[in-house]
Write a protein that holds these residues in place. Structure first.
Motif: not given
Length: 75
Positions: A6-12
């Motif tokens: 995941l990118d940062n937004d997806g991980a959040t």
């Protein structure tokens, strides 16, 4: 199984969703859909840590469609 990074937004978002699902009780499932098809529904035991997850997909599933959807190329 597919490994999802995941990118940062997806991980959040995934951390928030897994945290909420893990606290909602044993009957709660985190569902992954591609279009109208549910490809995974799992019980979550805790908040996602990091930026990677393994997703089990059913035999015969449209793997390329799932990967395209996860990469933001789906319809």
């Amino acid at each position: 199984m597919i490994n999802v990074t995941l990118d940062n937004d997806g991980a959040t978002v995934a951390r928030k969703m897994t945290n909420e699902a893990s606290q909602a009780g044993d009957q709660t499932r985190l569902v992954m859909k591609v279009g109208d098809e549910i490809v995974s529904a799992v019980r979550v035991q805790g908040e996602l840590r990091g930026d990677q997850m393994m997703v089990a997909i059913p035999p015969g599933a449209a793997t390329e469609e799932i990967l395209n959807s996860l990469n933001g190329h789906g319809n």
